[in-house]
Design a protein around this motif. Structure first.
Motif, short mmCIF file in Angstrom:
data_model
loop_
_atom_site.label_atom_id
_atom_site.label_comp_id
_atom_site.label_asym_id
_atom_site.label_seq_id
_atom_site.Cartn_x
_atom_site.Cartn_y
_atom_site.Cartn_z
N GLU A 1 64.29 66.92 14.40
CA GLU A 1 63.70 66.11 13.32
C GLU A 1 62.21 66.42 13.19
O GLU A 1 61.39 65.88 13.94
CB GLU A 1 63.86 64.61 13.62
CG GLU A 1 65.29 64.11 13.67
CD GLU A 1 65.33 62.63 14.00
OE1 GLU A 1 65.30 61.82 13.05
OE2 GLU A 1 65.39 62.29 15.20
N LEU A 2 61.87 67.26 12.25
CA LEU A 2 60.46 67.59 12.08
C LEU A 2 59.67 66.41 11.51
O LEU A 2 58.45 66.35 11.66
CB LEU A 2 60.31 68.81 11.16
CG LEU A 2 60.84 70.13 11.72
CD1 LEU A 2 60.61 71.27 10.72
CD2 LEU A 2 60.20 70.46 13.06
N GLY A 3 60.35 65.48 10.84
CA GLY A 3 59.68 64.31 10.28
C GLY A 3 59.43 63.22 11.30
O GLY A 3 58.72 62.26 11.02
N ASN A 4 59.99 63.35 12.50
CA ASN A 4 59.79 62.37 13.56
C ASN A 4 58.46 62.66 14.24
O ASN A 4 58.23 63.77 14.72
CB ASN A 4 60.94 62.46 14.57
CG ASN A 4 60.86 61.40 15.65
OD1 ASN A 4 59.81 61.18 16.24
ND2 ASN A 4 61.98 60.76 15.91
N PRO A 5 57.55 61.68 14.32
CA PRO A 5 56.23 61.93 14.91
C PRO A 5 56.29 62.49 16.33
O PRO A 5 55.44 63.29 16.71
CB PRO A 5 55.55 60.56 14.89
CG PRO A 5 56.23 59.82 13.79
CD PRO A 5 57.65 60.30 13.79
N ALA B 1 56.85 66.14 16.02
CA ALA B 1 55.65 66.77 15.44
C ALA B 1 54.57 66.92 16.51
O ALA B 1 53.92 67.98 16.62
CB ALA B 1 55.14 65.94 14.27
N HIS C 1 64.33 73.76 11.98
CA HIS C 1 64.80 72.37 11.89
C HIS C 1 66.32 72.37 11.93
O HIS C 1 66.98 72.91 11.04
CB HIS C 1 64.31 71.75 10.58
CG HIS C 1 64.75 70.34 10.37
ND1 HIS C 1 65.41 69.91 9.24
CD2 HIS C 1 64.64 69.25 11.17
CE1 HIS C 1 65.68 68.63 9.35
NE2 HIS C 1 65.21 68.21 10.52
N GLY D 1 65.34 56.12 12.96
CA GLY D 1 64.11 55.90 12.24
C GLY D 1 63.73 54.44 12.16
O GLY D 1 64.39 53.56 12.73
#
Length: 343
Positions: free
Chosen positions: A69-73, A76, A97, A222
């Motif tokens: 999950e690239l959108g998960n902080p 990242a 991803h 999320g």
């Protein structure tokens, strides 16, 4: 025109070999000579040709990092540590991803990009041991995360059961007795299973009930999933006095629902997350969280890949990275918080 090693050598009045030794950070160069060459490098603006250097060794200078999950902080922040560690060793990181999908994790692990990378760092969610057992790809593979694999690959992770127990122990030490767990995953998920196991073990050890009615399963991890899970628990008529969430995003979602229901954090419900992402440190009620040593994980991952690439690595090993509990307002209130202890 591009400045060459020959230009630097002439400027410094030394041999090309000496300049090469400085550029490659060989240890036998004297401090005085290193400073002399570095002054010429700075004066001329010399930049090493990393591509040529790697090609001479039969390498590309690229490492792939595959994350769910690239959108998960959390991921990242983890990616940033890997990129920094690779850059220190003159490597570039390609991000991939997988979405946490088994078929995509298999595709990545089997080396569909092996011709353009020197090594692969993979954080799998759904991958199974049998998916990797017959792997024939020669590109070094290092695994991250909580999946347990009985395979000949380096594996870097924290002890998730122990970390979850640390989180629950903290809540119990504050007098909490009804501790919910949100983030049980519908379907296969080793990380969720391990954290739930730690939650259950610590409650039983404390003589408390590990009530399945206080477990909320979700499809994702999320903020919205945490909010939905917290809502479902409250709508059963149960009101836990504490929540241990699978990750910080779910904890933040849960805290939003508690606020909307008129419940105070931590006075009515104490909350602990997992991952220690920056968002939790700046939420209105700052979030107590399990903090994995992300910097160490990134550094160890890069070091493991390059050691295998260089042929000087030990037998494949499972490496435990440290973690600590960071105590903040979501469990302690607005009194002084602490930095916790290493795991």
């Amino acid at each position: 025109m591009r400045v060459s090693l020959k230009d630097v050598a002439a400027h410094a009045g030394v041999s090309i070999k000496t300049v090469s030794n400085v550029v490659n950070n060989y240890q036998h160069v004297t401090p005085a000579m290193r400073e002399r060459v570095q002054r010429s490098i700075d004066a001329l603006g010399y930049q090493p040709n990393l591509t040529a250097r790697h090609l001479r060794k039969g390498r590309t200078g690229l490492i792939a990092l595959a994350l769910p999950e690239l959108g998960n902080p959390y991921f990242a922040e983890l990616a940033a540590t890997v990129i920094d560690a690779a850059a220190e060793r003159d490597y570039i990181v390609l991000l991939d991803h997988t979405g946490g999908r088994r078929e995509q994790e298999i595709l990545v692990s089997q080396g569909f990009r092996s011709r353009v990378i020197d090594g692969l760092i993979l954080s799998p969610i759904e991958l199974e041991t049998e998916d990797l057992r017959d792997r024939t790809e020669s590109v070094p593979l290092v695994l991250l995360g909580e999946r347990e694999f009985d395979l000949s690959h380096d594996h870097i992770a924290i002890d998730n059961v122990a970390a979850a127990r640390t989180a629950v122990q903290h809540l119990v030490s504050l007098g909490r007795r009804e501790v919910a767990f949100i983030g049980d995953r519908r379907g296969r998920s080793e990380p969720s299973r391990l954290r739930k196991r730690g939650w259950r073990e610590e409650l039983v050890s404390a003589g408390l009930s590990a009530d399945d009615g206080l477990i909320a399963a979700t499809d994702g991890w999320g903020r919205a999933d945490g909010a939905e899970a917290m809502t479902r628990i409250l709508e059963t008529g149960r009101r836990p006095d504490a929540v241990f969430a699978y990750n910080d995003l779910m904890a933040i979602g849960a805290m939003r629902v508690l606020h909307e229901r008129g419940l105070r954090v931590p006075e009515d419900v104490a909350v602990v997350g997992f991952d220690d992402v920056a968002e939790g440190r700046f939420s209105t009620v700052t979030l107590t969280s399990i903090s994995p040593d992300k910097e160490a994980i990134g550094r160890l991952a890069v070091e493991s890949v390059l050691a295998r690439l260089g042929g000087n690595a030990p037998e494949p090993q499972s490496i435990r990275a440290a973690y600590r509990l960071i105590e903040r307002e979501s469990t302690l209130g607005r009194r002084q918080t602490s930095e916790g202890a290493d795991g």
